[in-house]
Write an enzyme that holds these catalytic residues in place. Structure first.
Site, PDB file in Angstrom:
ATOM      1  N   GLU A 187       0.835  -1.198   0.000  1.00 30.53           N
ATOM      2  CA  GLU A 187       0.000   0.000   0.000  1.00 30.53           C
ATOM      3  C   GLU A 187       0.874   1.254   0.000  1.00 30.53           C
ATOM      4  O   GLU A 187       0.634   2.196  -0.764  1.00 30.53           O
ATOM      5  CB  GLU A 187      -0.907  -0.014   1.220  1.00 30.53           C
ATOM      6  CG  GLU A 187      -1.929   1.105   1.272  1.00 30.53           C
ATOM      7  CD  GLU A 187      -2.857   0.996   2.477  1.00 30.53           C
ATOM      8  OE1 GLU A 187      -3.471   2.022   2.821  1.00 30.53           O
ATOM      9  OE2 GLU A 187      -2.962  -0.095   3.071  1.00 30.53           O
ATOM     10  N   GLY A 218      -7.014   2.353  10.014  1.00 29.47           N
ATOM     11  CA  GLY A 218      -6.462   1.205  10.727  1.00 29.47           C
ATOM     12  C   GLY A 218      -4.963   1.097  10.706  1.00 29.47           C
ATOM     13  O   GLY A 218      -4.367   0.439  11.561  1.00 29.47           O
ATOM     14  N   THR A 220      -0.951   3.100   9.280  1.00 30.26           N
ATOM     15  CA  THR A 220      -0.260   4.278   8.778  1.00 30.26           C
ATOM     16  C   THR A 220       1.006   3.823   8.066  1.00 30.26           C
ATOM     17  O   THR A 220       1.644   2.848   8.483  1.00 30.26           O
ATOM     18  CB  THR A 220       0.068   5.276   9.910  1.00 30.26           C
ATOM     19  OG1 THR A 220       0.655   6.455   9.349  1.00 30.26           O
ATOM     20  CG2 THR A 220       1.018   4.688  10.933  1.00 30.26           C
ATOM     21  N   GLN A 221       1.354   4.507   6.976  1.00 32.04           N
ATOM     22  CA  GLN A 221       2.522   4.123   6.169  1.00 32.04           C
ATOM     23  C   GLN A 221       3.505   5.283   6.021  1.00 32.04           C
ATOM     24  O   GLN A 221       3.106   6.444   5.981  1.00 32.04           O
ATOM     25  CB  GLN A 221       2.101   3.679   4.760  1.00 32.04           C
ATOM     26  CG  GLN A 221       1.371   2.365   4.685  1.00 32.04           C
ATOM     27  CD  GLN A 221      -0.103   2.505   4.987  1.00 32.04           C
ATOM     28  OE1 GLN A 221      -0.718   3.522   4.673  1.00 32.04           O
ATOM     29  NE2 GLN A 221      -0.681   1.495   5.617  1.00 32.04           N
TER      30      GLN A 221
END
Length: 441
Positions: A187, A218, A220-221
């Protein structure tokens, strides 16, 4: 006398015949020239028509389409991309059609059959956006993110199977891997590809790339291209990924923190556990809420009773301690202070809530803007919670998360929902990757 008279008569006859032959030859030549000219003109007309038809045919052949369903924690979105394709160059995005519905697939965890209606409606949008002759060659993909990653495996599987049933009935191109839960790192990488493609950073080595921060519900990147080789050498092996894109190699630092998206973090700070309802009359009591606040809050289809708490110190300091305790040692610092970053999703939304950026056009924000905003909002809640009872908690969490990731207070981020009119999500990058896999197999 009669002999002398016969000579001129023969001369006259020969002269007449000669003139007649010359006249007939002229008429024939004129007719042939006219017919040839007409034939040339007619042939030229057909050539022009054929060239026009060929040109239109080539234009159609140079367009490709891709359909990407983004099944997130709060909603399902469909992106229909039209690409202008040239085998010798990176594809160009010609057009995007976008539609979204709520709630997300995870809302139907206990009634998976009900999830099909929304997917069917979004497929109708795709049918209207793509020429029918192209349906059979257009890849159709659904990638689910944190909302389904947080569900128990069996429930997630049932939901995805229902999506597959809908896809099986559609006229679009799909395979066994067309429907799946997306890995958090994928993602982040896909979002990085999207942003840098739209900014032009993937079209030539002379343009540097930018980093990407995404804060979903839900997870975090964080994803960026390391400028220091030491970052690659000292980072955990699963934080570093390499891939080919448009005939170039890229090495990225990318990690997804599951459970640290804003909604999941909010629950953790309040003292709840993901997917576990409260027993009986239990309440989640927190200093991050206004002291007189009591209400119901729904997260991942679980309803919680939440309540504010009176403390002996200012609300911000009390909330900060709760947030720091929750996030302690869950996030790894990265060498990011000297790199340009774009931030998305809830980073953007809370920037709008603070009035720092415009809701439609975005803008720029500092880490310190979140910190100072948290102090102001939290300490003003003595008089009541205001229109957003969770804003104090959210801003405090965002400011702490950014510092834990390694960003100093003066670090500036660019916030954008779109770049050049295209939504800045992972969907475009993931579509590029999938279409490339279809082409090479």
């Amino acid at each position: 006398m009669s002999a002398a008279m016969r000579v001129p008569k023969l001369a006259i006859i020969f002269l007449f015949v000669g003139c007649l032959v010359v006249y007939l030859t002229y008429v024939k030549q004129h007719f042939d020239d006219k017919r040839t000219a007409t034939a040339k003109s007619t042939n030229h007309y057909h050539y022009q028509a054929d060239r026009s038809k060929t040109s239109a045919h080539v234009s159609e052949e140079h367009f490709r389409y891709g359909i990407m369903f983004d099944a997130g924690s709060t909603g399902t979105r469909v992106h229909i991309f039209q690409f202008q394709h040239d085998p010798k160059e990176a594809p160009k995005l010609a057009h995007e059609t976008f539609e979204a519905i709520k709630p997300g697939l995870s809302a139907y965890a206990d009634e998976p059959e009900r999830s099909k209606a929304g997917v069917k409606n979004l497929l109708e949008v795709a049918k209207n956006a793509i020429p029918a002759p192209q349906w059979g060659s257009t890849p159709l993909v659904l990638r689910a993110t944190a909302g389904l990653r947080l569900l128990p495996g069996e429930k997630a599987t049932h939901l995805l199977n229902k999506v597959r049933e809908v896809f099986d009935e559609s006229p679009f191109l799909h395979r066994k891997d067309s429907v799946s839960i997306m890995d958090g790192t994928d993602e982040g990488v896909s979002a990085w590809i999207t942003i840098n493609f739209l900014l032009g950073g993937l079209h030539g080595s002379e343009t540097s790339t930018v980093g990407m921060l995404d804060l979903g519900g839900g997870s975090t990147q964080i994803t960026f291209s390391p400028q220091d080789e030491k970052t690659v050498q000292t980072s955990p092996i699963d934080y570093i990924t390499s891939f080919q894109m448009f005939n170039s190699s890229h090495t990225l630092y990318s990690h997804s923190y599951l459970g640290l998206g804003l909604m999941s973090a909010r629950l953790a700070v309040l003292g709840g556990v993901e997917g576990q309802p409260l027993a009986g009359t239990q309440e989640l009591v927190s200093p991050c809420l206004a002291p007189d606040y009591t209400d119901q809050w729904v997260h991942a289809e679980v309803k919680y009773t939440v309540k504010g708490q009176k403390t002996g110190e200012p609300i911000y300091e009390s909330c900060l301690k709760k947030v720091e305790k929750m996030i302690y040692k869950k996030v790894r610092k990265a060498e990011v202070k000297d790199m340009e970053f774009y931030a998305f999703s809830y980073y953007y939304d809370r920037g709008v809530d603070l009035g720092i950026i415009d809701e439609k056009t975005g803008g720029a924000i500092k880490v310190s803007d979140y910190t100072e905003g948290a102090k102001k909002v939290c300490n003003s809640m003595v008089a009541g919670s205001g229109p957003n009872p969770f804003l104090c908690l959210d801003l405090t969490y965002i400011s702490v998360l950014l510092r834990e990731l390694g960003f100093p207070e003066n670090k500036v981020f660019k916030l954008a929902r779109t770049i050049n009119g295209v939504e800045t999500s992972w969907a475009l990058g993931a579509t590029f990757h999938y279409m490339e896999s279809v082409r090479t197999q």
